[in-house]
Write an enzyme that holds these catalytic residues in place. Structure first.
Site, PDB file in Angstrom:
ATOM      1  N   CYS A 111      73.703  47.204  20.220  1.00  0.00           N
ATOM      2  CA  CYS A 111      73.064  47.563  21.495  1.00  0.00           C
ATOM      3  C   CYS A 111      73.995  47.347  22.680  1.00  0.00           C
ATOM      4  O   CYS A 111      73.799  47.961  23.729  1.00  0.00           O
ATOM      5  CB  CYS A 111      71.783  46.766  21.653  1.00  0.00           C
ATOM      6  SG  CYS A 111      72.057  45.009  21.374  1.00  0.00           S
ATOM      7  N   SER A 142      64.351  49.739  19.779  1.00  0.00           N
ATOM      8  CA  SER A 142      64.609  50.846  20.701  1.00  0.00           C
ATOM      9  C   SER A 142      63.646  50.800  21.893  1.00  0.00           C
ATOM     10  O   SER A 142      62.555  50.231  21.816  1.00  0.00           O
ATOM     11  CB  SER A 142      64.451  52.165  19.954  1.00  0.00           C
ATOM     12  OG  SER A 142      63.113  52.285  19.502  1.00  0.00           O
ATOM     13  N   SER A 191      63.030  44.779   9.620  1.00  0.00           N
ATOM     14  CA  SER A 191      63.035  46.200   9.282  1.00  0.00           C
ATOM     15  C   SER A 191      62.850  46.325   7.770  1.00  0.00           C
ATOM     16  O   SER A 191      63.423  45.545   6.999  1.00  0.00           O
ATOM     17  CB  SER A 191      64.366  46.827   9.684  1.00  0.00           C
ATOM     18  OG  SER A 191      64.527  48.056   9.010  1.00  0.00           O
ATOM     19  N   GLU A 229      63.853  43.227  23.995  1.00  0.00           N
ATOM     20  CA  GLU A 229      65.313  43.449  23.973  1.00  0.00           C
ATOM     21  C   GLU A 229      65.519  44.858  23.452  1.00  0.00           C
ATOM     22  O   GLU A 229      65.323  45.106  22.258  1.00  0.00           O
ATOM     23  CB  GLU A 229      65.991  42.447  23.024  1.00  0.00           C
ATOM     24  CG  GLU A 229      65.876  40.996  23.433  1.00  0.00           C
ATOM     25  CD  GLU A 229      66.798  40.627  24.576  1.00  0.00           C
ATOM     26  OE1 GLU A 229      67.582  41.488  25.031  1.00  0.00           O
ATOM     27  OE2 GLU A 229      66.719  39.483  25.030  1.00  0.00           O
TER      28      GLU A 229
HETATM   29  P1  NAD Z   1      63.334  50.691  16.260  1.00  0.00           P
HETATM   30  O1  NAD Z   1      62.776  50.524  17.627  1.00  0.00           O
HETATM   31  O2  NAD Z   1      63.117  51.979  15.571  1.00  0.00           O
HETATM   32  O3  NAD Z   1      62.714  49.573  15.282  1.00  0.00           O
HETATM   33  C1  NAD Z   1      62.816  48.211  15.577  1.00  0.00           C
HETATM   34  C2  NAD Z   1      61.718  47.472  14.833  1.00  0.00           C
HETATM   35  O4  NAD Z   1      60.455  47.906  15.346  1.00  0.00           O
HETATM   36  C3  NAD Z   1      61.688  47.752  13.326  1.00  0.00           C
HETATM   37  O5  NAD Z   1      61.349  46.535  12.651  1.00  0.00           O
HETATM   38  C4  NAD Z   1      60.545  48.758  13.196  1.00  0.00           C
HETATM   39  O6  NAD Z   1      59.915  48.703  11.931  1.00  0.00           O
HETATM   40  C5  NAD Z   1      59.597  48.273  14.277  1.00  0.00           C
HETATM   41  N1  NAD Z   1      58.659  49.288  14.778  1.00  0.00           N
HETATM   42  C6  NAD Z   1      58.825  50.632  14.841  1.00  0.00           C
HETATM   43  N2  NAD Z   1      57.720  51.209  15.353  1.00  0.00           N
HETATM   44  C7  NAD Z   1      56.843  50.209  15.633  1.00  0.00           C
HETATM   45  C8  NAD Z   1      55.525  50.161  16.194  1.00  0.00           C
HETATM   46  N3  NAD Z   1      54.886  51.273  16.564  1.00  0.00           N
HETATM   47  N4  NAD Z   1      54.923  48.968  16.339  1.00  0.00           N
HETATM   48  C9  NAD Z   1      55.567  47.825  15.980  1.00  0.00           C
HETATM   49  N5  NAD Z   1      56.807  47.803  15.434  1.00  0.00           N
HETATM   50  C10 NAD Z   1      57.439  48.984  15.276  1.00  0.00           C
HETATM   51  O7  NAD Z   1      64.863  50.294  16.360  1.00  0.00           O
HETATM   52  P2  NAD Z   1      65.958  50.322  15.196  1.00  0.00           P
HETATM   53  O8  NAD Z   1      66.304  51.737  14.949  1.00  0.00           O
HETATM   54  O9  NAD Z   1      65.506  49.449  14.072  1.00  0.00           O
HETATM   55  O10 NAD Z   1      67.174  49.553  15.931  1.00  0.00           O
HETATM   56  C11 NAD Z   1      68.023  50.185  16.805  1.00  0.00           C
HETATM   57  C12 NAD Z   1      67.581  49.944  18.239  1.00  0.00           C
HETATM   58  O11 NAD Z   1      67.516  48.546  18.509  1.00  0.00           O
HETATM   59  C13 NAD Z   1      68.570  50.499  19.239  1.00  0.00           C
HETATM   60  O12 NAD Z   1      67.867  51.129  20.287  1.00  0.00           O
HETATM   61  C14 NAD Z   1      69.279  49.253  19.751  1.00  0.00           C
HETATM   62  O13 NAD Z   1      69.856  49.373  21.023  1.00  0.00           O
HETATM   63  C15 NAD Z   1      68.186  48.255  19.731  1.00  0.00           C
HETATM   64  N6  NAD Z   1      68.714  46.885  19.708  1.00  0.00           N
HETATM   65  C16 NAD Z   1      68.615  46.126  20.847  1.00  0.00           C
HETATM   66  C17 NAD Z   1      69.136  44.839  20.870  1.00  0.00           C
HETATM   67  C18 NAD Z   1      69.048  43.969  22.095  1.00  0.00           C
HETATM   68  O14 NAD Z   1      69.330  42.786  21.984  1.00  0.00           O
HETATM   69  N7  NAD Z   1      68.676  44.500  23.250  1.00  0.00           N
HETATM   70  C19 NAD Z   1      69.743  44.320  19.722  1.00  0.00           C
HETATM   71  C20 NAD Z   1      69.817  45.111  18.583  1.00  0.00           C
HETATM   72  C21 NAD Z   1      69.292  46.399  18.587  1.00  0.00           C
END
Ligand code: NAD
Length: 498
Positions: A278, A223, A171, A244
């Site tokens: 999460c 997410s 991130s 995930e």
């Molecule tokens: P997010 O989905 O907004 O971002 C996650 C990552 O994806 C970041 O590095 C972001 O820059 C990247 N990203 C965003 N848009 C993208 C695109 N169009 N193409 C490629 N990459 C893109 O999530 P967040 O706000 O950083 O984290 C919180 C979320 O993560 C929550 O929903 C949480 O539940 C989830 N999470 C899940 C787990 C798991 O193991 N299942 C663990 C930790 C967090």
């Protein structure tokens, strides 16, 4: 602020200012990675792949053990940086994030030498068949901001243990500790190009990585909506994904549960990492006869949690990741309040002397939110259905065990759950009937390197950690060796009549 081919690089993108969300202090500026930076990092990973793939598992294990030692030597620095960039407490970073990641490296050093498959043998006349479990190539990984080091470790370590090379996009808000991990790998002797880390935003660097023709798989944590976007992009080139995603974990307190243990588990399980976890407990489903006692005790314990300076080891809970995210959490709680929910405790941006604490900055410009318990909602309420990702627990009562299980499963998510009971039968039923990738009994949160972590339903598919993660990062090859002494092979009679 980026590390590829064994070296630090400046990004080519727009400048990005890093802010400590717990103090509002600016802690640095760097340039985001662009699609051109992604190209260079992927080229380095591609060039490194043939030689790295050829190493023996033992050689890869030695590198991973060296990486664990390098991380251990820098533990304090890593924990401090993790706390500064995320707003989480130094206690959590020191006791959970950093040792968990070091243990991951040691686990995967051992696991690299234990790849499994069917035994070689004769499965067809006069032949020997055997299995090779092989890496995939260049992996592209994308990680969220909530546990930057652990998420980087969960993505990078199994991939390289299996012989892949990797480009991880962190991130943009929390690049520090993932970059240290890459530096530590280089210091431990990983060849240049095997472990590459870039920091950039999702739409530029993230999408460039997913769609890059030389990236054979995307491993994503984040997410659910972004996971689905990544799946769509990867589908266009027919590439694998491992997702995930989000969660909305239930915590089911059966009538025979130890209510004190369940209340403590609910508070710790919902407030860990300020609720930005999460697997955090978000929906308490409580036997009606204990509902008042349970919620009273949860409210009391929450009110005793000390918010404050995350760098102070006495602080229990730090800030959220950003003001934007805090305001999103606050708005969700506000909408619940307006719809008639009862806010049993919290439900506000804390004041300077909230809970007797000593907040390190102006509460309006720092990203704190008070531990919050909500009751009196319907199960169509937003706070019941949607991921809040903040220190907010919602509680509802139930009358029968069937109802409890139905409520637990009343979510599109399926990452984790817990059930609290003294009955073996209830525990086993909850373990079988709750639709989630992990069910804890009389606990909520513990994760270990040896056991898989991953979702059911909209929480994704594929596993992080454990031997099961190799199912994501390897492909299986069948090698067939004919042992006939003469040219006549019986099955060929389907073609030849003479
Ligand atoms: P997010 O989905 O907004 O971002 C996650 C990552 O994806 C970041 O590095 C972001 O820059 C990247 N990203 C965003 N848009 C993208 C695109 N169009 N193409 C490629 N990459 C893109 O999530 P967040 O706000 O950083 O984290 C919180 C979320 O993560 C929550 O929903 C949480 O539940 C989830 N999470 C899940 C787990 C798991 O193991 N299942 C663990 C930790 C967090």
């Amino acid at each position: 602020m980026h590390h590829w081919n064994g070296e630090q690089h400046e990004g080519r993108g727009a400048p990005f200012t890093l802010t400590n969300p717990a103090t509002a202090a600016t802690t640095g500026t760097y340039r985001l990675a662009t699609a051109d930076d992604v190209d260079e990092a992927v080229a380095a990973a591609k060039a490194a792949y043939p030689a790295f793939k050829a190493l023996t598992p033992g050689e890869r294990a030695d590198l991973l053990l060296g990486l664990a030692d390098e991380l251990e030597a820098r533990s304090e620095e890593i924990a401090a940086l993790e706390s500064q960039q995320t707003g989480k407490t130094i206690r959590l970073a020191t006791e959970f994030d950093v040792p968990g990641s070091i243990d991951n490296a040691r686990f995967f050093a051992g696991a690299a030498r234990q790849l499994t498959g069917l035994s070689a043998g004769t499965y067809w006349e006069q032949s020997t068949s055997m299995i090779r479990r092989e890496p995939l190539g260049v992996i592209g990984s994308i990680a969220p901001w909530n546990y930057p080091l652990q998420m980087a470790a969960w993505k990078i370590l199994p991939a390289v243990a299996a012989g892949n090379t990797i480009v991880l996009k962190t991130s943009e808000m929390t690049p520090g500790t993932s970059l240290i991990l890459a530096e530590a790998a280089t210091a431990a002797g990983f060849p240049p190009g095997v472990i590459n880390v870039i920091a950039g935003d999702g739409q530029d660097a993230g999408e460039a990585l997913v769609t890059h023709p030389d990236v054979v798989m995307t491993s994503f944590t984040g997410s659910t909506p972004v996971g689905r976007r990544i799946m769509e992009l990867a589908a266009r080139k027919g590439a694998r994904v491992h997702l995930e995603l989000g969660g909305k974990a239930p915590l089911v307190v059966f009538a025979d549960a130890d209510i004190e243990a369940a209340a403590r588990g609910a508070v710790a399980g919902s407030l860990i990492n300020s609720g930005q976890d999460c697997t955090a407990a978000t929906r308490a489903i409580v036997a009606a006869e204990h509902f008042d006692a349970f919620t009273d005790r949860v409210a009391e314990l929450m009110a005793g949690v000390r918010l404050g300076d995350p760098s102070d080891p006495a602080t229990d809970m730090g800030s959220l990741i950003s003001l934007t995210h805090r305001d999103r959490v606050a708005a969700m709680v506000e909408r619940a309040r307006e719809a008639g929910a009862t806010i049993r405790t919290g439900g506000q941006i804390p004041t300077r002397d909230h809970l007797g604490g000593d907040l390190p900055g102006d509460p309006e410009s720092t990203a704190y939110y008070a531990p919050t318990l909500i009751t009196g909602i319907d199960t169509d309420a937003e706070v019941w259905r949607e991921e809040i990702f903040g220190p907010v627990l919602v509680a509802v009562p139930f009358d029968t065990d069937d109802e409890a299980i139905a409520l637990a499963n009343d979510t599109r998510y399926g990452l984790a759950a817990s059930a609290w009971t003294r009955s073996t039968n209830r525990a086993l039923r909850a373990a079988a009937d709750i639709e989630a990738g992990c069910v804890w009994i009389n606990e909520h949160i513990p994760i270990v390197s040896d056991m898989p972590h991953g979702g059911y339903k909209a929480s994704g598919f594929g596993k992080d950690m454990s031997q099961y993660s190799f199912d994501e990062y390897t492909q299986i090859k069948h090698v067939f060796i004919d042992q006939h002494e003469d040219p006549h092979h019986a099955w060929q009679d389907t073609i030849f009549t003479t």
